[in-house]
Design an enzyme around this catalytic site. Structure first.
Site, PDB file in Angstrom:
ATOM      1  CB  CYS A 156      -0.931  -0.011   1.197  1.00  0.00           C
ATOM      2  SG  CYS A 156      -2.044   1.408   1.266  1.00  0.00           S
ATOM      3  CB  CYS A 191      -2.918  -1.204   4.591  1.00  0.00           C
ATOM      4  SG  CYS A 191      -2.568   0.483   4.063  1.00  0.00           S
TER       5      CYS A 191
END
Length: 381
Positions: free
Chosen positions: A108, A204
């Site tokens: 991410c 995330c």
């Protein structure tokens, strides 16, 4: 005046980061990222919020808006749902299909926060991106280096190991020099609505999930046998080898005589979960590993062997290693003292003192000259 775009998540860390930059007299704007759509992404199993009237992402947006209003800062909103699926989650699923355990937080940061989001910032005319990460970046005339945070208990440099060097040139981490209790104190002093909000956990931008159930949304369960790697005795049944990780002890359902049992390997072809007993069993140990896709963040690459340290998972202690490049993006790490549960698919992150040298994906591990894969295939009780 430097124009800065702060990634405002709706949590306390990014809120205080934005405040600190504003206090320095900088031109600060905030932006909230939406990267996950539970409905569109079939996120139902294992989702504790599936039936909520307001999804967690929208609650975070409202918290971010409250913070921006309190600080007198403009708040933008940007959607990277497709980019997150294509570059982070698809990669995540492909690795799990291979029986590996990737780190979505690192993906991410690499593809979303410090690529798509940074591109968004630059297109909007901002000079610099700032986030609430606990890490430090030191900017020199021709180089920017990544370092551990002052608060080592919160240090997040491990998760930033794949951020491109050029992205670091345009990044600030305002919380790098202060400790978490001070961040909470500042938020309370400012009477921010999120001052007592608990830190986010889970995947995330996806959040808290019953992880095994969550994976069943995308990787159907296929039960099989749990096998003692030494005796080849069947000890029980597993729900699917993809749902387990090397070194795992809890959740195996095979307590009793001979334990405790630890996952030491996954035979995806034969759908067998391989275990060994005892925390110190040498099936968990390795002394060498191959790391690919290395993102090197130091100014220069070593020409020969380099003595440094490595973390093989977050919050692990620094392990002394010898690092040697085999080609431009592949290194061999050796650690004669041996380390337990070095796991293919996870990240090895390298350090020299406080400096993060970079990191890459663990591809294979060896113990006393034999790869774990070959050892499992050739072992006869």
């Amino acid at each position: 005046m430097m124009k800065i775009l702060v990634g405002l998540s709706g949590g306390v860390d990014s809120a205080v980061a934005a405040y600190l930059l504003k206090q320095q007299g900088l031109d600060v704007t905030c932006a909230f990222m939406r990267n996950w759509d539970s409905m569109a992404n079939n996120d139902f199993l294992g989702n504790p919020n599936a039936d909520d009237d307001v999804c967690p992402q929208e609650k975070d947006w409202m918290d971010a808006k409250s913070v921006a209003d309190s600080l007198g800062l403009e708040l933008l909103r940007v959607d990277f749902v497709k980019e997150y699926w294509d570059n982070v989650f698809s990669n995540f699923l492909q690795e799990y299909k291979k029986g590996r355990t990737p780190n979505p937080d690192i993906l991410c940061n690499k593809y979303i926060k410090f690529s798509s989001f940074l591109d968004f910032a630059r297109r909007r005319g901002f000079d610099t991106l700032a986030t609430g990460h606990y890490a430090r970046v030191r900017h020199e005339a021709d180089f920017s280096g990544l370092y551990k945070a002052h608060d080592l208990n919160k240090d997040q440099s491990y998760f930033l190991c794949q951020v491109a060097s050029d992205a670091l040139r345009h990044t600030l981490f305002p919380l790098g020099e202060i400790e978490k209790p001070e961040v909470r104190r500042i938020a309370k002093e400012l009477r921010l609505s999120i001052a007592e909000k608990k830190d986010s956990t889970g995947i995330c931008f996806i959040g808290e999930r019953n992880f095994r159930e969550f994976l069943k949304n995308y990787l159907p369960a296929k039960s099989g046998k749990i096998v003692d790697v030494i005796s080849r005795r069947v000890l029980g049944d597993h729900e699917g080898v993809l749902y387990y990780t090397i070194g795992q002890r809890k959740g195996l359902g095979i307590g009793g005589e001979g334990g405790p049992w630890f996952v030491v390997g996954k035979d995806v072809v034969h759908n067998e979960l391989l275990v060994a007993s005892g925390e110190s069993n040498d099936w968990l140990l390795s002394d060498t590993c191959l790391v690919s896709g290395v993102n090197w963040l130091a100014r220069t690459k070593p020409q020969g062997a380099l003595s440094c340290c490595a973390k093989f998972r977050y919050r692990q202690k620094d392990n002394p290693v010898t690092l040697e490049f085999l080609d431009e993006t592949t290194v061999r790490l050796t650690y004669p003292q041996q380390v337990a549960s070095v796991t293919p698919g996870q990240q090895a992150v390298f350090y020299l003192g406080e400096q993060c040298l970079g990191g890459g994906v663990i591809e294979e591990v060896w113990h006393r000259g034999q790869s774990l894969t070959d050892r499992i295939r050739s072992f006869e009780p």
